[in-house]
Motif scaffolding. Structure first.
Motif, mmCIF file in Angstrom:
data_model
loop_
_atom_site.group_PDB
_atom_site.id
_atom_site.type_symbol
_atom_site.label_atom_id
_atom_site.label_comp_id
_atom_site.label_asym_id
_atom_site.label_seq_id
_atom_site.Cartn_x
_atom_site.Cartn_y
_atom_site.Cartn_z
ATOM 1 N N CYS A 1 0.863 -1.177 0.000
ATOM 2 C CA CYS A 1 0.000 0.000 0.000
ATOM 3 C C CYS A 1 0.906 1.235 0.000
ATOM 4 O O CYS A 1 1.797 1.346 0.842
ATOM 5 N N CYS B 1 0.147 3.149 3.513
ATOM 6 C CA CYS B 1 0.445 2.609 4.853
ATOM 7 C C CYS B 1 1.393 1.407 4.840
ATOM 8 O O CYS B 1 1.769 0.917 5.905
ATOM 9 N N ASN C 1 0.857 -1.674 4.007
ATOM 10 C CA ASN C 1 0.171 -2.966 4.126
ATOM 11 C C ASN C 1 0.306 -3.760 2.815
ATOM 12 O O ASN C 1 0.276 -3.196 1.733
ATOM 13 N N CYS D 1 -4.352 -0.306 0.100
ATOM 14 C CA CYS D 1 -4.972 -1.482 0.730
ATOM 15 C C CYS D 1 -6.447 -1.186 1.017
ATOM 16 O O CYS D 1 -6.897 -0.044 0.941
ATOM 17 N N CYS E 1 -7.127 1.495 3.871
ATOM 18 C CA CYS E 1 -6.973 2.894 3.453
ATOM 19 C C CYS E 1 -8.141 3.315 2.561
ATOM 20 O O CYS E 1 -8.722 4.389 2.729
ATOM 21 N N HIS F 1 -4.619 5.334 12.296
ATOM 22 C CA HIS F 1 -4.179 4.586 11.117
ATOM 23 C C HIS F 1 -3.304 5.472 10.222
ATOM 24 O O HIS F 1 -2.362 5.012 9.598
HETATM 25 ZN ZN LIG Z 1 -3.056 1.170 3.358
#
Ligand SMILES: [Zn+2]
Length: 200
Positions: free
Chosen positions: A24, A27, A29, A53, A56, A70
């Motif tokens: 991602c 983030c 991920n 992801c 998000c 997050h």
């Molecule tokens: Zn993400």
């Protein structure tokens, strides 16, 4: 035609996976990655899209589901060299700035003039759609709708009274206040409070 479209989509996904190393881009991920086309993008290619992801994406699209913590991931991703990632980082920080720390990150962020314009274009769109006008029954009102007055209304600054039952056609919405709409009664443009109208 459909095949061609599929092919373009797969190409784009490959490009994005390469650029992001299949993570991602916001983030980091690695699960449930999908293409996200950054709204108001001036580009119509992978330059205007990012790989993100499911978490998000869900929070970007549903402001009420946002978990501020997050987005601490933006601490890293805001330094991405990819303009589309910078734009989304900027927009999310801007959305969360009341939390304090996002404002600090925004202050550190540097965007080219062009990228700033792109980032802000998305913001204005959000602002315009953020207000929801509803009639006395909670029905959503849109520009161009017709409503009927459900009580007699004295028009401010004049001796005119707009009678209960008067139809007001082709209303417009006040973009600053979700309680106000505007429309013509007896040839006069007046502001009406949404609590006193019913959509027809
Ligand atoms: Zn993400």
């Amino acid at each position: 035609m459909e095949n061609l479209f599929q092919k373009i989509k797969i190409n784009m996904e490959n490009q994005l996976r390469q650029r992001s190393e299949s993570r991602c881009e916001l983030c980091g991920n690695e699960n449930n990655l999908q293409i996200f086309e950054v709204p108001n993008s001036p580009e119509n290619s992978s330059e205007g899209a990012i790989l993100i992801c499911g978490t998000c994406k869900e929070q970007i699209e549903n402001p009420e589901k946002v978990e501020a913590n997050h987005w601490r991931c933006l601490n890293d991703s805001m330094w991405s060299t990819v303009p589309a990632v910078q734009v989304m980082a900027w927009r999310m920080l801007n959305r969360l700035k009341a939390e304090g720390w996002p404002q600090d990150l925004l202050d550190m962020m540097y965007l080219d003039e062009e990228i700033t314009a792109w980032a802000k274009a998305g913001l204005e769109e959000n602002k315009a759609t953020a207000l929801t006008h509803r009639d006395s029954n909670g029905v959503i009102l849109e520009a161009g709708d017709s409503v009927v007055l459900i009580k007699d209304l004295k028009v401010k600054g004049s001796s005119m009274v707009a009678k209960q039952g008067t139809a007001v056609r082709r209303i417009s919405l006040d973009h600053e206040n979700e309680k106000y709409i505007e429309g013509k009664v007896d040839g006069q443009q007046i502001v009406i409070i949404t609590d006193f109208v019913k959509k027809i």
